[in-house]
Design an enzyme around this catalytic site. Structure first.
Site, PDB file in Angstrom:
ATOM      1  N   LYS A   1     -27.428 -45.842  43.428  1.00  0.00           N
ATOM      2  CA  LYS A   1     -26.177 -46.124  42.337  1.00  0.00           C
ATOM      3  C   LYS A   1     -26.286 -47.861  42.347  1.00  0.00           C
ATOM      4  O   LYS A   1     -26.596 -48.946  41.546  1.00  0.00           O
ATOM      5  CB  LYS A   1     -24.847 -45.534  42.865  1.00  0.00           C
ATOM      6  CG  LYS A   1     -24.764 -44.137  42.193  1.00  0.00           C
ATOM      7  CD  LYS A   1     -24.426 -43.980  40.386  1.00  0.00           C
ATOM      8  CE  LYS A   1     -25.078 -42.789  39.931  1.00  0.00           C
ATOM      9  NZ  LYS A   1     -24.859 -42.485  38.591  1.00  0.00           N
TER      10      LYS A   1
ATOM     11  N   TYR B   1     -27.197 -41.732  48.481  1.00  0.00           N
ATOM     12  CA  TYR B   1     -26.078 -41.678  46.610  1.00  0.00           C
ATOM     13  C   TYR B   1     -25.294 -43.203  46.444  1.00  0.00           C
ATOM     14  O   TYR B   1     -26.333 -43.509  45.380  1.00  0.00           O
ATOM     15  CB  TYR B   1     -25.179 -40.225  46.077  1.00  0.00           C
ATOM     16  CG  TYR B   1     -24.609 -40.343  45.442  1.00  0.00           C
ATOM     17  CD1 TYR B   1     -24.713 -40.304  44.125  1.00  0.00           C
ATOM     18  CD2 TYR B   1     -22.742 -40.459  45.348  1.00  0.00           C
ATOM     19  CE1 TYR B   1     -23.812 -40.399  42.866  1.00  0.00           C
ATOM     20  CE2 TYR B   1     -22.032 -41.794  44.371  1.00  0.00           C
ATOM     21  CZ  TYR B   1     -22.977 -41.353  43.320  1.00  0.00           C
ATOM     22  OH  TYR B   1     -21.600 -40.332  42.239  1.00  0.00           O
TER      23      TYR B   1
ATOM     24  N   ASP C   1     -28.725 -34.817  27.589  1.00  0.00           N
ATOM     25  CA  ASP C   1     -28.296 -34.411  28.529  1.00  0.00           C
ATOM     26  C   ASP C   1     -29.184 -33.120  28.506  1.00  0.00           C
ATOM     27  O   ASP C   1     -29.917 -32.601  28.062  1.00  0.00           O
ATOM     28  CB  ASP C   1     -26.911 -33.443  28.645  1.00  0.00           C
ATOM     29  CG  ASP C   1     -26.337 -32.792  29.681  1.00  0.00           C
ATOM     30  OD1 ASP C   1     -26.852 -32.478  30.524  1.00  0.00           O
ATOM     31  OD2 ASP C   1     -25.105 -34.430  30.080  1.00  0.00           O
TER      32      ASP C   1
ATOM     33  N   GLY D   1     -24.180 -29.812  33.410  1.00  0.00           N
ATOM     34  CA  GLY D   1     -23.461 -29.782  31.727  1.00  0.00           C
ATOM     35  C   GLY D   1     -23.148 -28.315  30.889  1.00  0.00           C
ATOM     36  O   GLY D   1     -24.134 -27.920  31.133  1.00  0.00           O
TER      37      GLY D   1
ATOM     38  N   GLN E   1     -27.375 -37.424  39.310  1.00  0.00           N
ATOM     39  CA  GLN E   1     -27.747 -36.764  40.646  1.00  0.00           C
ATOM     40  C   GLN E   1     -26.532 -36.736  41.496  1.00  0.00           C
ATOM     41  O   GLN E   1     -26.095 -38.737  41.614  1.00  0.00           O
ATOM     42  CB  GLN E   1     -28.685 -36.738  41.566  1.00  0.00           C
ATOM     43  CG  GLN E   1     -29.528 -35.436  42.652  1.00  0.00           C
ATOM     44  CD  GLN E   1     -27.902 -36.054  43.588  1.00  0.00           C
ATOM     45  OE1 GLN E   1     -26.923 -34.995  43.714  1.00  0.00           O
ATOM     46  NE2 GLN E   1     -27.560 -37.105  44.254  1.00  0.00           N
TER      47      GLN E   1
ATOM     48  N   ARG F   1      -9.028 -40.961  50.073  1.00  0.00           N
ATOM     49  CA  ARG F   1      -9.979 -41.715  47.935  1.00  0.00           C
ATOM     50  C   ARG F   1      -9.642 -42.293  47.581  1.00  0.00           C
ATOM     51  O   ARG F   1      -8.448 -41.640  47.182  1.00  0.00           O
ATOM     52  CB  ARG F   1     -10.772 -40.745  48.077  1.00  0.00           C
ATOM     53  CG  ARG F   1     -11.797 -39.747  49.289  1.00  0.00           C
ATOM     54  CD  ARG F   1     -13.128 -40.745  49.213  1.00  0.00           C
ATOM     55  NE  ARG F   1     -14.110 -40.022  50.085  1.00  0.00           N
ATOM     56  CZ  ARG F   1     -14.008 -40.162  51.672  1.00  0.00           C
ATOM     57  NH1 ARG F   1     -13.126 -40.351  52.302  1.00  0.00           N
ATOM     58  NH2 ARG F   1     -14.733 -39.610  52.056  1.00  0.00           N
TER      59      ARG F   1
HETATM   60  N1  LIG Z   1     -17.424 -37.653  39.026  1.00  0.00           N
HETATM   61  C1  LIG Z   1     -16.697 -38.697  40.020  1.00  0.00           C
HETATM   62  O1  LIG Z   1     -15.584 -38.751  40.579  1.00  0.00           O
HETATM   63  C2  LIG Z   1     -17.486 -39.574  39.953  1.00  0.00           C
HETATM   64  C3  LIG Z   1     -17.069 -40.706  41.162  1.00  0.00           C
HETATM   65  C4  LIG Z   1     -18.025 -41.772  40.788  1.00  0.00           C
HETATM   66  C5  LIG Z   1     -19.143 -42.201  40.085  1.00  0.00           C
HETATM   67  N2  LIG Z   1     -19.475 -41.085  39.033  1.00  0.00           N
HETATM   68  C6  LIG Z   1     -20.547 -40.416  38.224  1.00  0.00           C
HETATM   69  O2  LIG Z   1     -19.982 -40.407  37.011  1.00  0.00           O
HETATM   70  C7  LIG Z   1     -20.696 -39.902  36.594  1.00  0.00           C
HETATM   71  C8  LIG Z   1     -19.859 -38.407  36.016  1.00  0.00           C
HETATM   72  O3  LIG Z   1     -19.722 -37.620  36.847  1.00  0.00           O
HETATM   73  P1  LIG Z   1     -19.169 -36.185  36.796  1.00  0.00           P
HETATM   74  O4  LIG Z   1     -18.770 -36.359  37.538  1.00  0.00           O
HETATM   75  O5  LIG Z   1     -19.431 -36.329  35.157  1.00  0.00           O
HETATM   76  O6  LIG Z   1     -20.918 -34.977  36.129  1.00  0.00           O
HETATM   77  P2  LIG Z   1     -21.093 -34.310  35.561  1.00  0.00           P
HETATM   78  O7  LIG Z   1     -22.195 -33.381  36.938  1.00  0.00           O
HETATM   79  O8  LIG Z   1     -20.270 -33.717  35.437  1.00  0.00           O
HETATM   80  O9  LIG Z   1     -22.093 -34.653  34.743  1.00  0.00           O
HETATM   81  C9  LIG Z   1     -22.990 -34.716  35.016  1.00  0.00           C
HETATM   82  C10 LIG Z   1     -24.439 -34.670  33.694  1.00  0.00           C
HETATM   83  O10 LIG Z   1     -25.688 -35.532  33.623  1.00  0.00           O
HETATM   84  C11 LIG Z   1     -26.451 -34.186  32.718  1.00  0.00           C
HETATM   85  N3  LIG Z   1     -27.679 -34.489  33.642  1.00  0.00           N
HETATM   86  C12 LIG Z   1     -27.515 -34.756  35.523  1.00  0.00           C
HETATM   87  N4  LIG Z   1     -28.554 -34.863  35.809  1.00  0.00           N
HETATM   88  C13 LIG Z   1     -29.419 -35.291  34.600  1.00  0.00           C
HETATM   89  C14 LIG Z   1     -30.764 -35.599  34.213  1.00  0.00           C
HETATM   90  N5  LIG Z   1     -31.824 -35.648  35.568  1.00  0.00           N
HETATM   91  N6  LIG Z   1     -31.216 -35.591  33.101  1.00  0.00           N
HETATM   92  C15 LIG Z   1     -30.305 -35.571  32.010  1.00  0.00           C
HETATM   93  N7  LIG Z   1     -28.896 -35.654  31.758  1.00  0.00           N
HETATM   94  C16 LIG Z   1     -28.770 -34.784  33.240  1.00  0.00           C
HETATM   95  C17 LIG Z   1     -25.579 -32.978  33.588  1.00  0.00           C
HETATM   96  O11 LIG Z   1     -26.031 -31.807  32.970  1.00  0.00           O
HETATM   97  C18 LIG Z   1     -24.039 -33.447  33.203  1.00  0.00           C
HETATM   98  O12 LIG Z   1     -23.883 -32.875  32.388  1.00  0.00           O
HETATM   99  C19 LIG Z   1     -21.986 -39.384  37.212  1.00  0.00           C
HETATM  100  O13 LIG Z   1     -23.052 -41.227  36.892  1.00  0.00           O
HETATM  101  C20 LIG Z   1     -21.127 -39.898  38.648  1.00  0.00           C
HETATM  102  O14 LIG Z   1     -22.387 -40.156  39.406  1.00  0.00           O
HETATM  103  C21 LIG Z   1     -18.692 -39.953  38.883  1.00  0.00           C
END
Ligand SMILES: NC(=O)c1ccc[n+]([C@@H]2O[C@H](COP(=O)([O-])OP(=O)(O)OC[C@H]3O[C@@H](n4cnc5c(N)ncnc54)[C@H](O)[C@@H]3O)[C@@H](O)[C@H]2O)c1
Length: 305
Positions: A145, A141, A31, A36, A76, A208
């Site tokens: 994905k 986005y 991370d 995070g 992202q 949603r």
């Molecule tokens: N939360 C949702 O509703 C949702 C829905 C669909 C998909 N997702 C996917 O689930 C995953 C987690 O989402 P989340 O809501 O927990 O997001 P979040 O932002 O809480 O977690 C993402 C984590 O990735 C780290 N990060 C970001 N860019 C990075 C990089 N370049 N290198 C290393 N670490 C990096 C951040 O520091 C963070 O800890 C993501 O891939 C997101 O696209 C989330």
């Protein structure tokens, strides 16, 4: 099992981390802490603070940790930011995912990708939407994905791997950033707890598929053990909830009656979303079990505890 969670300091990743540690797996985290929180990583878990865009660093950690599974959640995550800066979105979500695949390849690790169901399908598609629907995403986005998913599927054909992608609905639950721009449940909970007025963009009738984080975590665990041939799974409840309904549920959890102000719809957004997750039920034995009312009650309670 030896696992790496990328994005393990984030919202979903840290819940997944907690479950895997309790289940006795040897977990390490990649991370960059851009959003995070380091405090979510227990002392028994190694945190590699690096950016997934750095291919050499990712490969080095994979070679050292030799994981059997990489849960790839670092990304992202903002639809709006992807519209404003599609290059950054692409670098992180496409190139970053490729770096994870290349890191996993020499050690034979399975990759489980956190993809999106919400941002994948776009408007004018059947509801709830099955995985067989051709994506018509409304934002960079969704494209990045989808591209990541396609790389996983390509590697399965090219290298005989067994990677899988989970198209998540709108995940919500404790630890989601109430100050962020994504995660409307967290934002509404945060504002209502502070007695402030939430803003609804558009008419509030947009829907949603909101899925509780503990259910999402179970889906990741099930995907790690999957032995069948499917590569992509929708992870949602099958039901669309409108933003207006969501605000009512948060007000009910808080015992308040705060009304929203309205603002113009934002670009990159789509009107309706609900995911047909019958494939996950049949293949992974997974269904969402937490109702939106119960999930919001728990989320609000933990935010205000
Ligand atoms: N939360 C949702 O509703 C949702 C829905 C669909 C998909 N997702 C996917 O689930 C995953 C987690 O989402 P989340 O809501 O927990 O997001 P979040 O932002 O809480 O977690 C993402 C984590 O990735 C780290 N990060 C970001 N860019 C990075 C990089 N370049 N290198 C290393 N670490 C990096 C951040 O520091 C963070 O800890 C993501 O891939 C997101 O696209 C989330």
């Amino acid at each position: 099992m030896r696992v790496i969670i990328t994005g393990g300091a984030g919202f979903i990743g840290s819940h997944l981390l907690d479950k895997l540690v309790v289940d006795g797996h040897r977990v390490s985290v990649i991370d960059n802490l851009s959003s995070g929180d380091k405090a979510r990583i227990p002392d028994t878990v190694t945190l590699h603070t690096l950016d997934i865009r750095d291919a050499a660093a990712v490969a080095e950690i994979a070679a050292a940790e030799r994981p059997e599974v990489v849960f790839h959640l670092a990304a992202q995550i903002s639809v709006r930011h992807s519209v404003a800066d599609p290059f950054f979105d692409n670098d992180t979500n496409v190139r970053g995912t490729l770096n994870i695949l290349e890191g996993a390849r020499p050690v034979g690790a399975r990759v489980v990708l956190a993809s999106t169901g919400g941002a994948m399908y776009g408007d004018g598609v059947p509801m709830p939407t099955p995985e067989t629907q051709l994506p018509k995403t409304q934002a960079p986005y969704g494209i990045s994905k989808y591209c990541g998913e396609q790389y996983l599927a390509l590697y399965n054909r090219l290298h005989g791997t067994n990677h899988v992608s989970l198209r998540l609905g709108n995940a919500f639950g404790p630890r989601q950033d109430p100050h962020g721009e994504a995660g409307v449940v967290a934002i509404f909970c945060g504002l209502i707890a502070g007695g402030e007025t939430p803003t609804i963009f558009g008419d509030g009738h947009q829907t949603r598929d909101y899925v509780y984080v503990a259910d999402v975590v179970r889906a990741f665990a099930a995907a790690a053990d999957y032995t069948g041939n499917e590569e992509v799974f929708n992870i949602g409840t099958g039901r669309g909830t409108s933003v207006r309904e969501l605000l009512t549920a948060v007000n009910t959890a808080a015992g308040t009656d705060i009304e929203a102000r309205f603002a113009p719809e934002r670009s990159g957004e789509w009107k309706h979303g609900a995911l047909d997750s019958s494939r996950a039920a049949a293949e992974l034995g997974w269904t969402a079990t937490t109702t939106i009312t119960d999930g919001i009650r728990t989320t609000y309670k933990q935010l205000t505890a």
